[in-house]
Design a protein around this motif. Structure first.
Motif, short mmCIF file in Angstrom:
data_model
loop_
_atom_site.label_atom_id
_atom_site.label_comp_id
_atom_site.label_asym_id
_atom_site.label_seq_id
_atom_site.Cartn_x
_atom_site.Cartn_y
_atom_site.Cartn_z
N UNK A 740 17.16 10.67 -30.40
CA UNK A 740 17.97 11.83 -29.80
C UNK A 740 19.21 11.67 -29.37
N UNK A 741 19.33 10.58 -28.90
CA UNK A 741 20.53 9.85 -28.17
C UNK A 741 21.76 9.77 -29.41
N UNK A 742 21.29 9.32 -30.52
CA UNK A 742 21.98 9.25 -31.84
C UNK A 742 22.47 10.36 -32.09
N UNK A 743 21.98 11.44 -32.06
CA UNK A 743 21.88 12.77 -32.64
C UNK A 743 22.96 13.30 -31.74
N UNK A 744 23.04 13.22 -30.66
CA UNK A 744 23.81 14.01 -29.44
C UNK A 744 25.27 13.07 -29.73
N UNK A 745 25.20 11.88 -29.73
CA UNK A 745 26.37 11.15 -30.09
C UNK A 745 27.14 11.62 -31.43
N UNK A 746 26.36 11.75 -32.60
CA UNK A 746 26.79 12.20 -33.70
C UNK A 746 27.46 13.66 -33.54
N UNK A 747 26.49 14.41 -32.91
CA UNK A 747 27.25 15.75 -32.61
C UNK A 747 28.30 16.10 -32.08
N UNK A 748 28.62 15.29 -30.98
CA UNK A 748 29.93 15.36 -30.29
C UNK A 748 30.92 14.56 -31.15
N UNK A 749 30.66 13.61 -31.92
CA UNK A 749 31.58 12.90 -32.61
C UNK A 749 32.15 13.72 -33.64
N UNK A 750 31.10 14.36 -34.45
CA UNK A 750 31.66 15.32 -35.61
C UNK A 750 32.37 16.47 -35.33
N UNK A 751 32.11 17.02 -33.84
CA UNK A 751 33.06 18.25 -33.40
C UNK A 751 34.15 17.86 -33.12
N UNK A 752 34.51 16.44 -32.53
CA UNK A 752 35.84 16.12 -32.09
C UNK A 752 36.70 15.52 -33.16
N UNK A 753 35.94 14.89 -34.30
CA UNK A 753 36.52 14.23 -35.24
C UNK A 753 37.88 14.78 -35.94
N UNK A 754 37.67 16.23 -36.21
CA UNK A 754 38.83 16.78 -36.89
C UNK A 754 40.19 16.75 -35.87
N UNK A 755 40.01 16.66 -34.49
CA UNK A 755 40.95 16.73 -33.57
C UNK A 755 41.64 15.20 -33.13
N UNK A 756 40.46 14.27 -33.27
CA UNK A 756 40.98 12.96 -32.55
C UNK A 756 41.06 11.91 -33.60
N UNK A 757 40.19 12.24 -34.53
CA UNK A 757 39.91 10.98 -35.56
C UNK A 757 39.38 9.93 -35.34
N UNK A 758 38.20 9.77 -34.39
CA UNK A 758 37.64 8.60 -34.14
C UNK A 758 37.08 7.82 -35.22
N UNK A 759 36.65 8.46 -36.51
CA UNK A 759 36.09 7.77 -37.46
C UNK A 759 37.17 7.21 -38.26
N UNK A 760 38.09 8.12 -38.68
CA UNK A 760 39.48 7.52 -39.15
C UNK A 760 40.12 6.45 -38.40
N UNK A 761 40.25 6.44 -37.02
CA UNK A 761 40.55 5.27 -36.43
C UNK A 761 39.69 4.17 -36.62
N UNK A 762 38.45 4.14 -36.63
CA UNK A 762 37.63 3.03 -37.03
C UNK A 762 37.85 2.51 -38.53
N UNK A 763 37.90 3.20 -39.33
CA UNK A 763 38.22 2.70 -40.50
C UNK A 763 39.94 2.21 -40.64
N UNK A 764 40.61 2.63 -39.92
CA UNK A 764 42.07 1.87 -39.74
C UNK A 764 41.86 0.59 -39.38
N UNK A 765 41.18 0.46 -38.44
CA UNK A 765 40.81 -0.94 -37.70
C UNK A 765 40.23 -1.79 -38.61
N UNK A 766 39.33 -1.41 -39.43
CA UNK A 766 38.83 -2.26 -40.48
C UNK A 766 39.47 -3.12 -41.47
N UNK A 767 41.03 -2.72 -41.56
CA UNK A 767 41.89 -3.32 -42.36
C UNK A 767 42.29 -4.55 -41.86
N UNK A 768 42.26 -4.77 -40.72
CA UNK A 768 42.38 -6.03 -39.92
C UNK A 768 41.30 -7.00 -40.03
#
Length: 824
Positions: A740-768
């Motif tokens: 349940x906790x992971x579903x809540x986290x992913x719901x918030x992350x998916x909602x805010x992703x188009x605005x703040x790009x948290x997942x894309x930020x994580x992918x950006x950091x991976x190149x280092x």
């Protein structure tokens, strides 16, 4: 030769500005010096008014009136407007479009304005009758339209500033002054706003652009400033025809048959009219810095202005028989409407302050606020006591003789601007020197003390600094506590708690009934469990629930031992400067970014905020605000820094700067420390954590890779043990699925992703190629997890509910232009 080439460049770049400037300055000069005694007759012929057009047939007079200026002062103001606003417009949209905007908006303002004045005059409306023959000598009319056209081509930050501040100023002039030029300027601005995309060749911007908290404070402060300065506009206006001029008139010392000269004797009445406005100006300045005390003061004064206006103009049931207008009389709807607007405007400002109160959270230390309140109330009580004492001890000092009832009834009027009392008859007048002194000066002295106290309070340090715990928090940080994220606890608005032993500290924010920590305790390892327990007891005593946010895995066994629950909320990307190398095919993108920066002449600048030039600070502010304005949600706070956090003393800024001084990108780095090698030695920086990472639109591709690689080299030379690329909130790698906790986290992350790009930020950091260290949120009661999730979202988005934030994020998803630039 250099001066000639510079003049040619200016001429090529600003031809329209220079031509308009020459005409605006030379036309009044030629009229004055070339025609001598005939100047007045020609000015009457060439200056525009509705009467000269409709009765005299002088259709050309409004056009010529624009260029004639209307005297030396008007010419100077018009020239200044052309130099600043038209030149900026010409730089944005080019010379041809600027000339077109100037002519089109000016023509529309002339035609529509003259037509409105003629129609109002024909209908018998009072304002139309007053301005029908008033000349229009106004060089700023087409200037207002031109800058609004150019705003369509400005970036999100300046587009919003030009329009909000521009229309606020134009409306203030129209409402408080009400001259024909004020109406024409507003018409020109509206036409420029509507025609701007067409003339400037830009697509209309229909999407709502949200400000950062910093920008919201600035804009609201300006609005309050305009309300404070508005009555001064009325005082200086020769005719006072605006619908809000009655509000300004109330601050003017004015002699009427009902007011004896004693009420207007000396400078006291003038000060009593100006000082309340000065206090409001000080409060407006404090609002721009997020001060809660400024919010309270501005709210109280605006409510006082609304209440006094409503009482004076007879809108309150208890106003009594003495009122300016009979509200039941027929045929006075225009006057009644104007008086009602004068009452409602300060009330609307007060409502605006209430709606945006969450943006003003900077408080001062409680004892300082109590002392300020005691000073003001004590001065008011002392002044009131002296006034009553003089009247009671010597009733003959007033004529007719004062009585206790008359003195008490008259006392509130000693603190009200004299203009509010113009229609109130006098019960008595002072005749002795002592009575005259207290009669005229009790109110000004109290308002002067309030103004001085307001200045003192709004320049006092915030409460968390004055309490002293921030200093101890910093000392413990220097001793090596707090991990990679602990420096965030020194940001503005953070609260610091210190253990009874003084050997542990925790930084947190209060959201509702939750105390959300910035990260783990700042202390030695052996103090951790004790600090957690003591802080939990501290919160329990105050009815708050402790929530430890962004704690690393090494702390989770401590929370397990207390029976707490935990949920992973992100991953921290950590690099090792000692083993940093760009050798290998995997680093080709980073190496290309470094080479590209060298070819473009881009270098790095490392400095603290206080060491930057004014130009660099201004550019960083513009980059930051443009980044915020391009998103559909307000700027995030809590563990994500913004413009306000860059000024923290020990924060390092690494800028990408071109040879000509243009700042292309900015990153900020938070220090971590390790204990000194020996007693008395200075603490040593153990590592750096990335916070702000923002780039200018259109900057070099790969500029962020260039800055991070440069920071790794710098940290390696300093002997730092680690460099953290910080965490991406609500984004993670390898987290357990299905809970349940992971579903809540992913719901918030998916909602805010188009605005703040948290997942894309994580992918950006991976190149280092960092190592990822999970961070979690720990809390005592798993039943409260949904409420904690809401509190965390509210901490990141102050003033926005979870439901409202997700709704705005969904709307931003629908209007998202595509991939967001990765940013912390």
């Amino acid at each position: 030769m250099a001066d000639t080439s510079s003049a040619r460049r200016v001429l090529r770049r600003y031809p329209v500005t220079l031509v308009l400037l020459a005409v605006t300055v030379l036309a009044p000069a030629v009229l004055h010096f070339g025609f001598g005694v005939r100047e007045r007759a020609l000015l009457s012929l060439l200056s525009g008014s509705a009467e000269s057009v409709f009765r005299g047939g002088h259709w050309f007079s409004p056009v010529s009136g624009i260029f004639l200026g209307g005297g030396v002062l008007a010419a100077v103001i018009g020239a200044a407007g052309i130099i600043v606003l038209v030149s900026y417009s010409e730089r944005l949209i080019g010379s041809a479009r600027t000339a077109l905007a100037y002519l089109v908006t000016g023509a529309i303002a002339i035609v529509v304005g003259i037509a409105v004045e003629g129609l109002l005059y024909a209908s018998g409306e009072s304002w139309g009758r007053h301005v029908y023959g008033t000349t229009l000598l106004e060089a700023l009319v087409p200037v207002a339209g031109t800058i609004m056209v150019a705003s369509a081509a400005a970036g999100p930050l300046w587009r919003r500033r030009i329009r909000v501040l521009g229309f606020a100023t134009l409306l203030a002039l129209l409402l408080f002054s009400g001259q024909p030029g004020d109406l024409h300027r507003l018409i020109a601005a509206v036409s420029g706003l509507l025609l701007g995309p067409l003339i400037a060749g830009r697509r209309p911007q229909t999407r709502f652009v949200r400000s950062s908290a910093h920008e919201v404070r600035t804009l609201i402060g300006v609005i309050v400033m305009i309300v404070a300065v508005g009555p001064v506009i009325t005082m200086l206006s020769p005719h006072r025809l605006g619908p809000l001029s009655p509000l300004g008139v109330l601050f003017m010392p004015q002699a009427t048959p009902q007011v004896a000269a004693d009420r207007l004797d000396g400078p006291g009445p003038l000060l009593l009219s100006i000082l309340p406005l000065l206090v409001l100006v000080l409060a407006a300045r404090g609002l721009q810095h997020g001060r809660r005390a400024a919010l309270v003061i501005a709210l109280a004064i605006n409510l006082l202005m609304a209440g006094l206006a409503a009482f004076y103009y007879g809108f309150l049931p208890g106003a009594g028989a003495e009122q300016l207008v009979d509200l039941s009389a027929a045929g006075q709807w225009e006057l009644i409407l104007g008086l009602a607007v004068s009452t409602l405007v300060p009330l609307a400002v007060a409502l605006l302050l209430l709606l945006f109160r969450a943006n003003f959270a900077v408080r001062i230390e409680g004892r300082r606020a109590l002392l300020a309140l005691c000073i003001v109330l004590g001065t008011a009580l002392l002044g009131s006591g002296i006034y009553l004492a003089v009247g009671l001890l010597d009733p003959a000092a007033f004529a007719p003789a004062a009585t206790p009832t008359l003195l008490v009834d008259d006392l509130p009027e000693r603190f009200v601007p004299v203009g509010f009392l113009a229609e109130q008859s006098l019960d008595f007048v002072p005749v002795s020197a002592a009575a005259r002194a207290v009669y005229l000066w009790v109110g000004p002295v109290v308002w002067a003390v309030l103004a001085c106290t307001t200045f003192w309070v709004l320049h006092s340090p915030p409460r968390e600094v004055a309490a002293g715990s921030a200093q101890r928090y910093r000392q413990l940080r220097h001793a090596g506590g707090g991990g990679s994220l602990g420096h965030m606890g020194l940001w503005p608005g953070m609260l610091q708690w210190t253990a009874r032993s003084g050997q542990a500290a925790i930084a947190y924010v209060v959201v509702g009934r939750f105390a959300l920590t910035v990260t783990e305790p700042v202390c030695a390892p052996e103090q951790r469990l004790r600090a957690i327990r003591e802080f939990a007891a501290h919160c329990d005593e105050r009815g708050r629930t402790p929530v430890f946010y962004a704690v690393h895995d090494e702390y989770l066994p401590l929370f397990d031992s207390l029976g707490w629950s935990s949920v992973r909320v992100g991953e921290e990307a950590v690099l090792d400067p000692a083993s940093w190398s760009l050798v290998g095919r995997a680093w080709q993108d980073v190496r290309s970014s470094i080479n590209r920066a060298g070819r473009a002449g881009i270098d790095t600048v490392w400095a603290a905020w206080s060491e930057l030039s004014l130009s660099q600070k201004a550019q960083i502010g513009e980059i930051s605000e443009e980044w915020v304005a391009d998103r559909g949600l307000p700027e995030m706070g809590f563990t994500l820094g913004g413009l306000d956090e860059l000024a923290e003393a020990e924060t390092g800024l690494l800028l990408a700067v071109r040879a000509d001084g243009r700042v292309e990108a900015v990153t900020s780095w938070l220090p971590s420390w390790r204990p000194a090698a020996s007693a008395g030695a200075a603490p040593v920086i153990d590592g750096w954590t990335l916070d702000v990472m923002r780039r200018r639109d259109g900057s070099m591709n790969g500029v962020m890779e260039f800055l991070i690689a440069s920071m790794m080299e710098r940290a390696g030379r300093q002997g730092a043990r680690f460099v953290s690329l910080s965490t991406a909130p609500f984004a993670g790698v390898g987290e357990p699925q299905g809970s349940t906790a992971e579903r809540i986290r992913r719901f918030v992350a998916d909602a805010l992703e188009p605005v703040y790009g948290f997942t894309s930020l994580l992918q950006f950091k991976r190149k280092f190629r960092p190592r990822f260290e999970p961070v979690s949120v720990a809390f005592p009661d798993p039943v409260e997890l949904p409420a904690i999730a809401s509190a965390i979202v509210r901490a990141y988005l102050p003033g926005v509910s979870l439901r409202g934030g997700l709704r705005m994020a969904w709307d931003a998803r629908e209007h998202s232009p595509g991939q967001r630039t990765p940013t912390t």
